[in-house]
Write an enzyme that holds these catalytic residues in place. Sequence first.
Site, PDB file in Angstrom:
ATOM      1  N   GLN A 178      -4.778  -1.706   9.449  1.00  0.00           N
ATOM      2  CA  GLN A 178      -4.207  -2.654   8.753  1.00  0.00           C
ATOM      3  C   GLN A 178      -5.236  -3.464   9.635  1.00  0.00           C
ATOM      4  O   GLN A 178      -4.675  -3.633  11.285  1.00  0.00           O
ATOM      5  CB  GLN A 178      -3.515  -3.000   8.505  1.00  0.00           C
ATOM      6  N   LYS A 186       0.707  -1.039  -0.046  1.00  0.00           N
ATOM      7  CA  LYS A 186      -0.091   0.177   0.127  1.00  0.00           C
ATOM      8  C   LYS A 186       1.050   1.140  -0.039  1.00  0.00           C
ATOM      9  O   LYS A 186       0.747   1.752  -0.863  1.00  0.00           O
ATOM     10  CB  LYS A 186      -0.898   0.072   1.343  1.00  0.00           C
ATOM     11  N   ASP A 207     -11.802   2.672   3.717  1.00  0.00           N
ATOM     12  CA  ASP A 207     -11.831   1.381   4.275  1.00  0.00           C
ATOM     13  C   ASP A 207     -13.467   0.518   3.682  1.00  0.00           C
ATOM     14  O   ASP A 207     -13.895   0.013   3.218  1.00  0.00           O
ATOM     15  CB  ASP A 207     -11.304   0.439   5.475  1.00  0.00           C
TER      16      ASP A 207
HETATM   17  N1  L34 Z   1      -8.381  -2.734   6.873  1.00  0.00           N
HETATM   18  N2  L34 Z   1      -7.290  -5.009   6.629  1.00  0.00           N
HETATM   19  C1  L34 Z   1      -8.062  -3.137   6.075  1.00  0.00           C
HETATM   20  N3  L34 Z   1      -8.063  -2.904   4.563  1.00  0.00           N
HETATM   21  C2  L34 Z   1      -7.775  -3.965   3.683  1.00  0.00           C
HETATM   22  O1  L34 Z   1      -8.053  -3.827   2.656  1.00  0.00           O
HETATM   23  C3  L34 Z   1      -7.676  -4.974   4.305  1.00  0.00           C
HETATM   24  N4  L34 Z   1      -7.064  -6.410   3.235  1.00  0.00           N
HETATM   25  C4  L34 Z   1      -6.865  -7.638   3.165  1.00  0.00           C
HETATM   26  C5  L34 Z   1      -6.806  -7.832   4.953  1.00  0.00           C
HETATM   27  N5  L34 Z   1      -6.422  -6.652   5.781  1.00  0.00           N
HETATM   28  C6  L34 Z   1      -7.014  -5.416   5.438  1.00  0.00           C
HETATM   29  C7  L34 Z   1      -6.109  -6.155   2.412  1.00  0.00           C
HETATM   30  O2  L34 Z   1      -5.133  -5.204   2.408  1.00  0.00           O
HETATM   31  C8  L34 Z   1      -6.890  -8.233   2.752  1.00  0.00           C
HETATM   32  N6  L34 Z   1      -5.991  -7.854   2.233  1.00  0.00           N
HETATM   33  C9  L34 Z   1      -4.534  -7.574   1.429  1.00  0.00           C
HETATM   34  C10 L34 Z   1      -4.303  -6.423   0.393  1.00  0.00           C
HETATM   35  C11 L34 Z   1      -3.469  -6.975  -0.654  1.00  0.00           C
HETATM   36  C12 L34 Z   1      -2.726  -8.268  -1.029  1.00  0.00           C
HETATM   37  C13 L34 Z   1      -3.349  -9.045  -1.057  1.00  0.00           C
HETATM   38  C14 L34 Z   1      -4.420  -8.737   0.666  1.00  0.00           C
HETATM   39  C15 L34 Z   1      -1.344  -8.548  -2.178  1.00  0.00           C
HETATM   40  O3  L34 Z   1      -0.873  -7.195  -2.419  1.00  0.00           O
HETATM   41  N7  L34 Z   1      -2.209  -9.346  -2.639  1.00  0.00           N
HETATM   42  C16 L34 Z   1      -0.240  -9.877  -3.541  1.00  0.00           C
HETATM   43  C17 L34 Z   1       0.546 -10.823  -3.059  1.00  0.00           C
HETATM   44  C18 L34 Z   1       1.533 -10.278  -1.633  1.00  0.00           C
HETATM   45  C19 L34 Z   1       1.501 -11.257  -1.260  1.00  0.00           C
HETATM   46  O4  L34 Z   1       3.219 -11.854  -1.540  1.00  0.00           O
HETATM   47  O5  L34 Z   1       1.354 -11.440   0.190  1.00  0.00           O
HETATM   48  C20 L34 Z   1      -1.235 -10.421  -4.587  1.00  0.00           C
HETATM   49  O6  L34 Z   1      -0.940 -10.504  -5.923  1.00  0.00           O
HETATM   50  O7  L34 Z   1      -2.187 -10.844  -4.335  1.00  0.00           O
END
Ligand code: L34
Length: 248
Positions: A61, A17, A84
């Site tokens: 988060q 982020k 959010d």
């Molecule tokens: N307050 N908490 C708050 N807001 C959110 O919107 C979230 N979420 C979820 C968990 N807690 C939160 C996220 O940000 C899930 N989430 C989230 C954000 C980014 C990614 C996955 C989940 C992400 O970047 N995923 C990458 C892989 C990252 C890795 O290597 O672990 C992808 O390609 O899916």
Amino acid sequence: MIIVGDDPASRVYVNNKKKACEECGIYSEEYALPANTPEKELLELIDTLNGRKEISGILVQLPVPEHIDEKKIISAISPEKDVDAFHPINVGKIMVGDFDFVPCTPAGVMELIAESGIDVSGKECVVVGRSNIVGKPQAMLLLHKNGTVTICHSKTKNLAEKTKAADILVAAVGIPNFIKGDMIKPGAVVIDVGINRIEGKKLVGDVEFESAEKVAGAITPVPGGVGPMTIAMLMKNTVRAAVVQAEK
Ligand code: L34
């Protein structure tokens, strides 16, 4: 951005982020608090950020450590800075269809559907999972687009029968490889919200990709699917929050 404790997955997401903010030219501050931070201290920080005019968006988060009441934290964020869209005011606004922002993950799913030229109207939409963060708002957004929506969960009977009827299937259960190819209708749009870490390293979704991709008409990967969209929608919400606050 506020992160409490040292959950490794949360750390990765918050870093992503932060990077996205830099890429978009959005100023950001990160508050990394120790796991044993008293709830009161977190509430005070939110209060300070609520009062700072130059801060348009606040994000805590999730998950937060056990001793902190998640609902209390979410409700403490000023609704107009709640990028959010987790605050009860914003949840209610989504319910009545009059909202400034939508929770990032379901918003990202809707964007994927729209950008792929898929019309939701009249389609059988099945959401597996009923969390406040994904399942429930996801169902509402699909309903706003005139989908016929079914929400399934751990007590649902004959789950495969339900998922097999879906033209659009959204998996948000948090169980690795839960949805198999034989639970999917041929040609269906399959969106995998799950991010599960197997053996501490490899990322897998809630959908068994190998069997599902043979049946689906369109499918999202994990990683590189809904996750990056979640972050993109956070950027969009943050800009929106800034505009709304500037127009006041
Ligand atoms: N307050 N908490 C708050 N807001 C959110 O919107 C979230 N979420 C979820 C968990 N807690 C939160 C996220 O940000 C899930 N989430 C989230 C954000 C980014 C990614 C996955 C989940 C992400 O970047 N995923 C990458 C892989 C990252 C890795 O290597 O672990 C992808 O390609 O899916």
